[in-house]
Design a protein around this motif. Structure first.
Motif, PDB file in Angstrom:
ATOM      1  N   GLU A   1      34.875  33.912  40.049  1.00  0.00           N
ATOM      2  CA  GLU A   1      34.434  34.201  38.686  1.00  0.00           C
ATOM      3  C   GLU A   1      35.169  35.373  38.061  1.00  0.00           C
ATOM      4  OE1 GLU A   1      32.408  32.292  36.821  1.00  0.00           O
ATOM      5  OE2 GLU A   1      32.483  30.942  38.527  1.00  0.00           O
ATOM      6  N   GLY A   2      35.940  36.112  38.833  1.00  0.00           N
ATOM      7  CA  GLY A   2      36.718  37.218  38.289  1.00  0.00           C
ATOM      8  C   GLY A   2      37.919  36.680  37.534  1.00  0.00           C
ATOM      9  N   PRO A   3      38.630  37.536  36.819  1.00  0.00           N
ATOM     10  CA  PRO A   3      39.801  37.082  36.065  1.00  0.00           C
ATOM     11  C   PRO A   3      40.913  36.625  36.998  1.00  0.00           C
ATOM     12  CG  PRO A   3      39.668  39.466  36.042  1.00  0.00           C
ATOM     13  CD  PRO A   3      38.414  38.974  36.691  1.00  0.00           C
ATOM     14  N   MET A   4      41.768  35.758  36.489  1.00  0.00           N
ATOM     15  CA  MET A   4      42.891  35.301  37.302  1.00  0.00           C
ATOM     16  C   MET A   4      43.768  36.494  37.669  1.00  0.00           C
ATOM     17  SD  MET A   4      45.430  33.226  34.802  1.00  0.00           S
ATOM     18  CE  MET A   4      45.526  33.696  33.077  1.00  0.00           C
TER      19      MET A   4
ATOM     20  N   ASP B   1      45.222  42.135  31.161  1.00  0.00           N
ATOM     21  CA  ASP B   1      44.242  42.431  32.204  1.00  0.00           C
ATOM     22  C   ASP B   1      44.691  41.964  33.579  1.00  0.00           C
ATOM     23  OD1 ASP B   1      42.467  43.588  30.419  1.00  0.00           O
ATOM     24  OD2 ASP B   1      41.550  41.650  29.933  1.00  0.00           O
ATOM     25  N   ALA B   2      45.877  41.385  33.666  1.00  0.00           N
ATOM     26  CA  ALA B   2      46.334  40.797  34.919  1.00  0.00           C
ATOM     27  C   ALA B   2      46.432  41.806  36.051  1.00  0.00           C
ATOM     28  CB  ALA B   2      47.685  40.121  34.729  1.00  0.00           C
TER      29      ALA B   2
ATOM     30  N   SER C   1      39.616  33.187  37.987  1.00  0.00           N
ATOM     31  CA  SER C   1      40.465  32.875  39.130  1.00  0.00           C
ATOM     32  C   SER C   1      40.299  31.416  39.544  1.00  0.00           C
ATOM     33  CB  SER C   1      40.132  33.808  40.285  1.00  0.00           C
ATOM     34  OG  SER C   1      40.928  33.533  41.397  1.00  0.00           O
ATOM     35  N   LEU C   2      39.067  30.946  39.561  1.00  0.00           N
ATOM     36  CA  LEU C   2      38.798  29.556  39.950  1.00  0.00           C
ATOM     37  C   LEU C   2      39.386  28.577  38.937  1.00  0.00           C
ATOM     38  CD1 LEU C   2      37.437  27.620  41.918  1.00  0.00           C
ATOM     39  CD2 LEU C   2      35.323  27.884  40.600  1.00  0.00           C
TER      40      LEU C   2
ATOM     41  N   ASP D   1      36.695  43.007  40.752  1.00  0.00           N
ATOM     42  CA  ASP D   1      35.504  43.329  41.515  1.00  0.00           C
ATOM     43  C   ASP D   1      35.469  42.386  42.715  1.00  0.00           C
ATOM     44  OD1 ASP D   1      32.413  42.563  41.981  1.00  0.00           O
ATOM     45  OD2 ASP D   1      32.604  44.659  41.361  1.00  0.00           O
ATOM     46  N   HIS D   2      35.245  42.922  43.905  1.00  0.00           N
ATOM     47  CA  HIS D   2      35.329  42.132  45.136  1.00  0.00           C
ATOM     48  C   HIS D   2      34.429  40.895  45.093  1.00  0.00           C
ATOM     49  CE1 HIS D   2      36.296  41.325  49.268  1.00  0.00           C
ATOM     50  NE2 HIS D   2      35.023  41.290  49.575  1.00  0.00           N
TER      51      HIS D   2
END
Length: 74
Positions: free
Chosen positions: A28-31, A14-15, A58-59, A20-21
């Protein structure tokens, strides 16, 4: 998939999906692909394979990258 890092797409399929902006701004979105590559490299250098997880936000990835950098620099 990048020719320079062929294992990254396998490690995190999924990288390369578009974040989503709103999720991206909140962390909170994926890394991102960049975070995945850096985290994988740092986890290997620090001999902490459990530090890398495909499902990190991401965080979470940012925080783990910071911790691993501190460990390696210290």
């Amino acid at each position: 998939m990048s020719d320079l890092h062929p294992g990254i797409a396998t490690a995190n399929p999924d990288a390369y999906r578009i974040n989503d902006h709103e999720d991206y701004d909140s962390g909170e979105g994926p890394m991102t692909a960049s975070q995945a590559a850096e985290l994988l490299c740092l986890a290997q250098r620090a001999e902490e394979p459990d530090a890398y997880d495909d499902d990190l936000t991401s965080l979470e990835a940012t925080n783990r990258i910071k911790l691993l950098k501190r460990k390696l620099d210290g």
